[in-house]
Design a protein around this motif. Structure first.
Motif, mmCIF file in Angstrom:
data_model
loop_
_atom_site.group_PDB
_atom_site.id
_atom_site.type_symbol
_atom_site.label_atom_id
_atom_site.label_comp_id
_atom_site.label_asym_id
_atom_site.label_seq_id
_atom_site.Cartn_x
_atom_site.Cartn_y
_atom_site.Cartn_z
ATOM 1 N N GLU A 54 1.594 -0.821 -13.253
ATOM 2 C CA GLU A 54 2.475 -1.985 -13.205
ATOM 3 C C GLU A 54 2.840 -2.508 -14.592
ATOM 4 N N HIS A 55 2.166 -2.012 -15.613
ATOM 5 C CA HIS A 55 2.538 -2.380 -16.981
ATOM 6 C C HIS A 55 3.945 -1.888 -17.320
ATOM 7 N N ARG A 56 4.380 -0.792 -16.663
ATOM 8 C CA ARG A 56 5.711 -0.232 -16.931
ATOM 9 C C ARG A 56 6.581 -0.146 -15.687
ATOM 10 N N ILE A 57 6.005 -0.428 -14.521
ATOM 11 C CA ILE A 57 6.744 -0.266 -13.260
ATOM 12 C C ILE A 57 6.802 -1.592 -12.518
ATOM 13 N N ASP A 58 7.992 -1.973 -12.152
ATOM 14 C CA ASP A 58 8.213 -3.194 -11.376
ATOM 15 C C ASP A 58 8.861 -2.820 -10.042
ATOM 16 N N ASP A 59 8.187 -1.955 -9.309
ATOM 17 C CA ASP A 59 8.687 -1.466 -8.023
ATOM 18 C C ASP A 59 7.480 -1.300 -7.098
ATOM 19 N N LYS A 60 7.261 -2.273 -6.198
ATOM 20 C CA LYS A 60 6.078 -2.268 -5.347
ATOM 21 C C LYS A 60 6.060 -1.063 -4.413
ATOM 22 N N ARG A 61 7.217 -0.674 -3.903
ATOM 23 C CA ARG A 61 7.257 0.477 -3.007
ATOM 24 C C ARG A 61 6.815 1.744 -3.720
ATOM 25 N N PHE A 62 7.247 1.904 -4.968
ATOM 26 C CA PHE A 62 6.891 3.087 -5.748
ATOM 27 C C PHE A 62 5.388 3.102 -6.035
ATOM 28 N N VAL A 63 4.826 1.950 -6.409
ATOM 29 C CA VAL A 63 3.391 1.857 -6.690
ATOM 30 C C VAL A 63 2.583 2.053 -5.416
ATOM 31 N N ASN A 64 3.050 1.504 -4.298
ATOM 32 C CA ASN A 64 2.343 1.673 -3.035
ATOM 33 C C ASN A 64 2.351 3.123 -2.578
ATOM 34 N N LEU A 65 3.394 3.857 -2.923
ATOM 35 C CA LEU A 65 3.440 5.278 -2.600
ATOM 36 C C LEU A 65 2.326 6.022 -3.336
ATOM 37 N N ILE A 66 2.137 5.713 -4.596
ATOM 38 C CA ILE A 66 1.048 6.328 -5.363
ATOM 39 C C ILE A 66 -0.300 5.894 -4.798
ATOM 40 N N ASN A 67 -0.374 4.644 -4.368
ATOM 41 C CA ASN A 67 -1.622 4.128 -3.812
ATOM 42 C C ASN A 67 -2.011 4.866 -2.531
ATOM 43 N N GLN A 68 -1.020 5.319 -1.769
ATOM 44 C CA GLN A 68 -1.306 6.118 -0.577
ATOM 45 C C GLN A 68 -2.073 7.377 -0.940
ATOM 46 N N TRP A 69 -1.677 8.038 -1.999
ATOM 47 C CA TRP A 69 -2.347 9.280 -2.407
ATOM 48 C C TRP A 69 -3.728 9.009 -2.989
ATOM 49 N N LEU A 70 -3.918 7.813 -3.563
ATOM 50 C CA LEU A 70 -5.225 7.464 -4.100
ATOM 51 C C LEU A 70 -6.207 7.138 -2.978
ATOM 52 N N LYS A 71 -5.717 6.468 -1.922
ATOM 53 C CA LYS A 71 -6.570 6.025 -0.826
ATOM 54 C C LYS A 71 -6.550 6.997 0.352
ATOM 55 N N VAL A 72 -6.186 8.226 0.118
ATOM 56 C CA VAL A 72 -5.996 9.194 1.190
ATOM 57 C C VAL A 72 -7.323 9.527 1.878
ATOM 58 N N ASP A 73 -7.244 9.876 3.153
ATOM 59 C CA ASP A 73 -8.415 10.354 3.889
ATOM 60 C C ASP A 73 -8.758 11.774 3.443
ATOM 61 N N ILE A 74 -10.053 12.045 3.336
ATOM 62 C CA ILE A 74 -10.529 13.354 2.902
ATOM 63 C C ILE A 74 -11.275 14.003 4.062
ATOM 64 N N ILE A 75 -10.848 15.199 4.428
ATOM 65 C CA ILE A 75 -11.458 15.928 5.539
ATOM 66 C C ILE A 75 -12.157 17.160 4.997
ATOM 67 N N GLU A 76 -13.425 17.276 5.324
ATOM 68 C CA GLU A 76 -14.212 18.420 4.892
ATOM 69 C C GLU A 76 -14.871 19.046 6.115
#
Length: 430
Positions: free
Chosen positions: A175-197
């Motif tokens: 957010e220091h360089r991005i002012d787009d919540k949808r774009f940041v939330n998209l990245i957050n989806q990949w960070l908080k993704v479910d992991i199946i093993e």
């Protein structure tokens, strides 16, 4: 790079404090098609079992539907399939396998992030960047130490870096360089993704970046840019008595100092700085050593990117900095080669030898640098002796002697390796 990304890169370069809004509009079909052309098509499939080959059969429909989901906010990432890759040391490395559609989106987002932060990244960061490489880091480190007056080295490695990145800090950095919540939330989806093993219950990632994900390297560079690079440049260096330099390749970095006191102070404060951002140094890979041309010898060495750096005396009596493959890396490479030959010895020669040739070229291309010819030669002879041994065990009678075996190697262009001087641009830090 598309015209839109070029415009963003120019804006980021000329306006260092600008925050970009409405970046989600860039995730269009044109960007995803370009991203598709750069994806590895032979990678293992994710949880949906869909390979790149199958995805390509309806590429136009898949890309258009993916863009519709991104534009409307209906996009949801699929879970990551986690597998464990065996290492030569007997341990395993966890690797995540995203679905093809998620990798495609991640590549598009990564290109947008790179166009912005490439203008902010410092020259001493070499990992996963355009026109930067591990060889560039190794050569720059060698030349700066050879020509400089550095006498102390802090060699450091971050413990489990990709698994311990703090999501809240990473979001603030984005957010220091991005002012787009949808774009940041998209990245957050990949960070908080479910992991199946396999054989285990699914879990949600609470920290770390998605290993195996296309976006993981650029996120790692952004995180360490603020945690380490800027801190060293803006805070540490102005307080030093004498000169120092930092060279980093992802989470592996080396800091050289002219002053012993400066090195000791940095060595003490470094763990505190990393702990603030949820990181910790790996004690077995972190040390402070005296590294001077006036005290040569292989016992005084440090490791960086698979090479041991040490001072030696050349034939003219001058001190010269040399590099050699680390013992652990040399041993692991030869162990993996032996295991591969043993597992594939039943294959036909026309299939087996081209694969071996590529493995030898890969090892030589990385480790075949000046001062390190002995390592490449040792790897070559180990490969040839092991191959001859197992080929002659495929039947009760020996199939080859050394003369006929060399002829077979020549037919498949497997020659005695030669060390070549790479054309690498050296960055000077003075």
């Amino acid at each position: 790079m598309t015209t839109a990304l070029q415009a963003i890169a120019f804006k980021a370069q000329t306006h260092p404090k600008h925050r970009f809004g409405n970046l989600s509009r860039l995730l269009d079909e044109d960007l995803l098609y370009r991203s598709w052309g750069q994806l590895k098509k032979d990678a293992a499939p994710g949880v949906d079992g869909l390979t790149a080959k199958v995805f390509k059969q309806n590429l136009s429909l898949n890309v258009s539907s993916l863009v519709d989901e991104l534009k409307s906010g209906r996009y949801r990432t699929k879970a990551i399939k986690r597998i464990h890759i065996p290492k030569a040391s007997g341990q395993t490395r966890a690797l995540g396998l995203p679905a093809v559609r998620d990798k495609l989106c991640q590549h598009g987002v990564a290109s947008v992030l790179s166009s912005i932060w490439e203008q902010d990244f410092l020259p001493n960061s070499y990992g996963y960047r355009p026109n930067k490489s591990a060889h560039g880091a190794v050569y720059s480190l060698r030349e700066n130490l050879q020509m400089g007056r550095y006498g102390y080295i802090v060699e450091a490695d971050i413990k489990g870096f990709f698994d311990t990145v703090d999501h809240s800090w990473l979001k603030k950095m984005l957010e220091h360089r991005i002012d787009d919540k949808r774009f940041v939330n998209l990245i957050n989806q990949w960070l908080k993704v479910d992991i199946i093993e396999e054989g285990k219950a699914s879990l949600k990632a609470e920290e770390g970046t998605p290993q195996g994900g296309v976006i993981s390297p650029v996120l790692a560079n952004i995180y360490l840019h603020y945690v380490l690079d800027l801190w060293f440049s803006k805070v540490v260096q102005p307080r030093l008595k004498r000169k120092a330099m930092l060279i980093r390749y992802c989470d592996d970095f080396v800091v050289a100092f002219q002053s012993k006191r400066d090195a000791e102070n940095f060595y003490k404060v470094l763990p505190k700085r990393l702990n603030k951002f949820g990181l910790a140094i790996a004690p077995e890979k972190t040390q402070l050593i005296e590294f001077s041309r006036f005290k040569p010898g292989r016992k005084r060495c440090f490791t960086f990117l698979g090479f041991d750096f040490y001072w030696n005396i050349n034939q003219r009596g001058y001190a010269i900095l040399r590099r050699k493959t680390t013992r652990a890396k040399q041993r692991d490479s030869m162990t993996l080669m032996t295991a591969w030959i043993k597992a594939n010895r039943h294959k036909k020669i026309r299939v087996l030898l081209p694969c071996l040739q590529r493995k030898l070229i890969g090892f030589s291309n990385y480790f075949g640098i000046i001062d390190n010819s002995a390592s490449v030669v040792k790897y070559y002879f180990h490969m040839s002796h092991t191959l001859l041994k197992w080929l002659n065990r495929r039947s009760q009678l020996s199939s080859y002697n050394w003369s006929s075996f060399r002829q077979v190697l020549e037919v498949y262009n497997i020659y005695y390796p030669k060390v070549r001087k790479l054309k690498v641009v050296v960055d000077w830090y003075r």
